[in-house]
Design a protein around this motif. Structure first.
Motif, PDB file in Angstrom:
ATOM      1  N   GLU A  41       0.834  -1.207   0.000  1.00  0.00           N
ATOM      2  CA  GLU A  41       0.000   0.000   0.000  1.00  0.00           C
ATOM      3  C   GLU A  41       0.866   1.253   0.000  1.00  0.00           C
ATOM      4  O   GLU A  41       0.594   2.213  -0.726  1.00  0.00           O
ATOM      5  N   ALA A  42       1.898   1.254   0.830  1.00  0.00           N
ATOM      6  CA  ALA A  42       2.779   2.414   0.906  1.00  0.00           C
ATOM      7  C   ALA A  42       3.456   2.679  -0.440  1.00  0.00           C
ATOM      8  O   ALA A  42       3.565   3.837  -0.876  1.00  0.00           O
ATOM      9  N   ALA A  43       3.908   1.617  -1.087  1.00  0.00           N
ATOM     10  CA  ALA A  43       4.589   1.761  -2.375  1.00  0.00           C
ATOM     11  C   ALA A  43       3.627   2.281  -3.444  1.00  0.00           C
ATOM     12  O   ALA A  43       3.981   3.174  -4.236  1.00  0.00           O
ATOM     13  N   GLU A  44       2.412   1.740  -3.452  1.00  0.00           N
ATOM     14  CA  GLU A  44       1.426   2.185  -4.435  1.00  0.00           C
ATOM     15  C   GLU A  44       1.037   3.650  -4.197  1.00  0.00           C
ATOM     16  O   GLU A  44       0.891   4.432  -5.142  1.00  0.00           O
ATOM     17  N   ASP A  46       2.879   5.930  -2.695  1.00  0.00           N
ATOM     18  CA  ASP A  46       4.041   6.763  -3.045  1.00  0.00           C
ATOM     19  C   ASP A  46       4.118   6.996  -4.551  1.00  0.00           C
ATOM     20  O   ASP A  46       4.431   8.094  -5.016  1.00  0.00           O
ATOM     21  N   ALA A  47       3.837   5.935  -5.307  1.00  0.00           N
ATOM     22  CA  ALA A  47       3.880   6.051  -6.773  1.00  0.00           C
ATOM     23  C   ALA A  47       2.813   7.027  -7.261  1.00  0.00           C
ATOM     24  O   ALA A  47       3.069   7.858  -8.146  1.00  0.00           O
ATOM     25  N   MET A  48       1.628   6.923  -6.679  1.00  0.00           N
ATOM     26  CA  MET A  48       0.551   7.839  -7.061  1.00  0.00           C
ATOM     27  C   MET A  48       0.882   9.274  -6.667  1.00  0.00           C
ATOM     28  O   MET A  48       0.577  10.223  -7.389  1.00  0.00           O
ATOM     29  N   LEU A  49       1.519   9.440  -5.509  1.00  0.00           N
ATOM     30  CA  LEU A  49       1.905  10.773  -5.058  1.00  0.00           C
ATOM     31  C   LEU A  49       2.912  11.392  -6.024  1.00  0.00           C
ATOM     32  O   LEU A  49       2.812  12.590  -6.364  1.00  0.00           O
ATOM     33  N   SER A  50       3.853  10.603  -6.462  1.00  0.00           N
ATOM     34  CA  SER A  50       4.834  11.091  -7.439  1.00  0.00           C
ATOM     35  C   SER A  50       4.144  11.510  -8.734  1.00  0.00           C
ATOM     36  O   SER A  50       4.489  12.534  -9.346  1.00  0.00           O
ATOM     37  N   GLN A  51       3.155  10.720  -9.142  1.00  0.00           N
ATOM     38  CA  GLN A  51       2.410  11.048 -10.355  1.00  0.00           C
ATOM     39  C   GLN A  51       1.628  12.351 -10.173  1.00  0.00           C
ATOM     40  O   GLN A  51       1.596  13.206 -11.065  1.00  0.00           O
ATOM     41  N   GLY A  52       1.016  12.497  -9.014  1.00  0.00           N
ATOM     42  CA  GLY A  52       0.277  13.723  -8.735  1.00  0.00           C
ATOM     43  C   GLY A  52       1.175  14.944  -8.755  1.00  0.00           C
ATOM     44  O   GLY A  52       0.806  16.000  -9.297  1.00  0.00           O
ATOM     45  N   ARG A  53       2.350  14.820  -8.174  1.00  0.00           N
ATOM     46  CA  ARG A  53       3.299  15.942  -8.166  1.00  0.00           C
ATOM     47  C   ARG A  53       3.781  16.264  -9.581  1.00  0.00           C
ATOM     48  O   ARG A  53       4.037  17.428  -9.891  1.00  0.00           O
ATOM     49  N   LYS A  73      -8.426   8.534  -0.545  1.00  0.00           N
ATOM     50  CA  LYS A  73      -9.541   7.591  -0.444  1.00  0.00           C
ATOM     51  C   LYS A  73      -9.062   6.144  -0.387  1.00  0.00           C
ATOM     52  O   LYS A  73      -9.571   5.337   0.398  1.00  0.00           O
ATOM     53  N   GLN A  74      -8.063   5.810  -1.203  1.00  0.00           N
ATOM     54  CA  GLN A  74      -7.638   4.412  -1.323  1.00  0.00           C
ATOM     55  C   GLN A  74      -6.615   3.995  -0.266  1.00  0.00           C
ATOM     56  O   GLN A  74      -6.579   2.837   0.147  1.00  0.00           O
ATOM     57  N   TYR A  75      -5.765   4.958   0.141  1.00  0.00           N
ATOM     58  CA  TYR A  75      -4.693   4.616   1.081  1.00  0.00           C
ATOM     59  C   TYR A  75      -4.669   5.612   2.252  1.00  0.00           C
ATOM     60  O   TYR A  75      -3.669   6.298   2.488  1.00  0.00           O
ATOM     61  N   PRO A  76      -5.764   5.698   3.013  1.00  0.00           N
ATOM     62  CA  PRO A  76      -5.884   6.735   4.053  1.00  0.00           C
ATOM     63  C   PRO A  76      -4.906   6.606   5.213  1.00  0.00           C
ATOM     64  O   PRO A  76      -4.687   7.576   5.937  1.00  0.00           O
ATOM     65  N   GLN A  77      -4.325   5.409   5.397  1.00  0.00           N
ATOM     66  CA  GLN A  77      -3.431   5.205   6.531  1.00  0.00           C
ATOM     67  C   GLN A  77      -1.956   5.441   6.187  1.00  0.00           C
ATOM     68  O   GLN A  77      -1.091   5.253   7.035  1.00  0.00           O
ATOM     69  N   THR A  78      -1.672   5.854   4.969  1.00  0.00           N
ATOM     70  CA  THR A  78      -0.279   6.040   4.554  1.00  0.00           C
ATOM     71  C   THR A  78       0.179   7.482   4.774  1.00  0.00           C
ATOM     72  O   THR A  78      -0.624   8.410   4.852  1.00  0.00           O
ATOM     73  N   ASN A  79       1.489   7.652   4.832  1.00  0.00           N
ATOM     74  CA  ASN A  79       2.057   8.999   4.928  1.00  0.00           C
ATOM     75  C   ASN A  79       1.767   9.797   3.651  1.00  0.00           C
ATOM     76  O   ASN A  79       1.619  11.024   3.691  1.00  0.00           O
ATOM     77  N   SER A  80       1.670   9.071   2.544  1.00  0.00           N
ATOM     78  CA  SER A  80       1.376   9.744   1.282  1.00  0.00           C
ATOM     79  C   SER A  80      -0.011  10.368   1.285  1.00  0.00           C
ATOM     80  O   SER A  80      -0.257  11.378   0.618  1.00  0.00           O
ATOM     81  N   ALA A  81      -0.939   9.798   2.049  1.00  0.00           N
ATOM     82  CA  ALA A  81      -2.291  10.356   2.139  1.00  0.00           C
ATOM     83  C   ALA A  81      -2.253  11.737   2.787  1.00  0.00           C
ATOM     84  O   ALA A  81      -2.962  12.661   2.362  1.00  0.00           O
ATOM     85  N   ALA A  82      -1.419  11.886   3.802  1.00  0.00           N
ATOM     86  CA  ALA A  82      -1.282  13.195   4.461  1.00  0.00           C
ATOM     87  C   ALA A  82      -0.694  14.225   3.489  1.00  0.00           C
ATOM     88  O   ALA A  82      -1.172  15.368   3.410  1.00  0.00           O
ATOM     89  N   GLU A  83       0.330  13.799   2.752  1.00  0.00           N
ATOM     90  CA  GLU A  83       0.941  14.699   1.777  1.00  0.00           C
ATOM     91  C   GLU A  83      -0.046  15.074   0.677  1.00  0.00           C
ATOM     92  O   GLU A  83      -0.127  16.222   0.245  1.00  0.00           O
ATOM     93  N   ALA A  84      -0.826  14.075   0.235  1.00  0.00           N
ATOM     94  CA  ALA A  84      -1.784  14.297  -0.849  1.00  0.00           C
ATOM     95  C   ALA A  84      -2.894  15.246  -0.410  1.00  0.00           C
ATOM     96  O   ALA A  84      -3.297  16.139  -1.174  1.00  0.00           O
ATOM     97  N   LYS A  85      -3.395  15.073   0.802  1.00  0.00           N
ATOM     98  CA  LYS A  85      -4.490  15.926   1.273  1.00  0.00           C
ATOM     99  C   LYS A  85      -4.029  17.371   1.427  1.00  0.00           C
ATOM    100  O   LYS A  85      -4.749  18.308   1.058  1.00  0.00           O
ATOM    101  N   TYR A  86      -2.797  17.567   1.917  1.00  0.00           N
ATOM    102  CA  TYR A  86      -2.298  18.930   2.051  1.00  0.00           C
ATOM    103  C   TYR A  86      -2.060  19.552   0.675  1.00  0.00           C
ATOM    104  O   TYR A  86      -2.348  20.733   0.452  1.00  0.00           O
ATOM    105  N   ALA A  87      -1.551  18.752  -0.255  1.00  0.00           N
ATOM    106  CA  ALA A  87      -1.329  19.250  -1.613  1.00  0.00           C
ATOM    107  C   ALA A  87      -2.656  19.647  -2.264  1.00  0.00           C
ATOM    108  O   ALA A  87      -2.752  20.666  -2.957  1.00  0.00           O
ATOM    109  N   GLN A  88      -3.676  18.846  -2.011  1.00  0.00           N
ATOM    110  CA  GLN A  88      -5.010  19.169  -2.529  1.00  0.00           C
ATOM    111  C   GLN A  88      -5.497  20.502  -1.968  1.00  0.00           C
ATOM    112  O   GLN A  88      -6.004  21.365  -2.696  1.00  0.00           O
TER     113      GLN A  88
END
Length: 315
Positions: A41-44, A46-53, A73-88
């Motif tokens: 989950e973390a790897a997936e 992270d990959a999506m976060l890189s794509q978003g950036r 929505k898909q990975y709410p427990q990951t560190n990437s979710a926190a980064e994604a929500k703030y970026a949003q």
């Protein structure tokens, strides 16, 4: 032997039931993110976060927003979710879609308290809420502006207050709530909001002003209404409380002036009432109010007039 086998079956059923019930989560009631997830989950995420950036860097904000939302929505427990929500939240903020940005910042604050963006989210959310409280704000990337209703503003400022209840932003937000209701002409809600400052934040810089504004609202209510003495009496109590609690504050000086004005108005009202009954030929009632006036003041023009009227009426 049969009984032992039966008990083992029952225990197994209970364990399976407990496991399945604990495994179900309502998407609308996600827990605070711990940042702990499995490696896949973390790897997936992270990959999506890189794509978003990458989308964001290419100025493809629509795709970036979609990607960030999907991560949350898909990975709410990951560190990437926190980064994604703030970026949003940041993109929405930059686009001027402030109401949606406010909600996204709230997600960061409520769900990711250990995020390195937590303080920034708190600060920016406060700015947006006060902008809404102060009037009309831009609320979409199209540049359109809208007036936000007092109920929604109260909710926004309530979030600001409750997100950091011990910070200086809390009484400031509560004071803004009171001012919003006062500007909208809702005296009861304004007074209730001001009272909360006195109860919850008595040592804040907003407390003296909150007391003073309560007195002003009550005085205005009495003036616009039927000269309700209960409003005047309560205003007098509040002004006196302000002087007692904050004697050196500038509003204490204003409160003393208000009390003096209320005393003059009270005496004038007694004299006018006495004169009304005198002209109606109701001497007994007139004498009552003239004597009441003399109990209130020991000198002055109204005192002298009342004393003369009592003599004229044979009192």
């Amino acid at each position: 032997m049969h009984i032992k086998k039966f008990l083992n079956v029952v225990i197994c059923i209970i364990c399976v039931s407990a496991f399945t019930s604990c495994g179900s989560n309502d998407d609308d009631q996600l827990p605070i993110a711990s940042g702990i997830s499995n490696q896949n989950e973390a790897a997936e995420a992270d990959a999506m976060l890189s794509q978003g950036r990458a989308y964001e860097a290419a100025k493809k904000n629509s795709k970036a927003l979609s990607t960030y939302k999907a991560i949350f929505k898909q990975y709410p427990q990951t560190n990437s979710a926190a980064e994604a929500k703030y970026a949003q939240a940041r993109i929405l903020d930059q686009q001027g879609d402030l109401l949606k940005a406010f909600d996204a910042y709230q997600d960061v604050i409520a769900r990711f308290p250990s995020s390195p963006h937590y303080a920034a989210a708190i600060s920016r959310q406060e700015t947006v809420a006060h902008a809404a409280a102060n009037g009309v704000i831009q609320n979409s990337f199209l540049g359109m502006k809208t007036s936000i209703g007092p109920e929604n503003i109260e909710k926004m400022l309530g979030n600001v207050r409750d997100n950091a209840p011990r910070a200086i932003s809390a009484p400031k937000a509560q004071y803004a709530i009171a001012r919003v209701w006062q500007r909208n002409g809702n005296a009861n809600k304004a007074i209730a909001a001001y009272q909360r400052i006195a109860l919850d934040y008595p040592n804040s810089g907003n407390a003296p002003e909150a007391l003073y504004q309560q007195g002003e609202i009550l005085t205005l209510k009495a003036k616009r209404g039927n000269q309700n003495t209960a409003h005047v009496d309560r205003a007098r109590e509040i002004y006196s409380e302000l002087i007692r609690l904050y004697p050196s504050h500038s509003r204490a000086t204003d409160a003393r002036k208000r009390l003096a004005t209320l005393r003059v108005q009270d005496v004038q009202r007694s004299y006018e009432t006495a004169e009304f009954y005198r002209k109606k030929g109701q001497s007994k009632a007139a004498l009552f109010y003239y004597r009441e006036l003399l109990r209130k003041v020991k000198s002055g023009s109204y005192h002298d007039l009342a004393k003369q009227r009592i003599t004229d009426l044979g009192g």
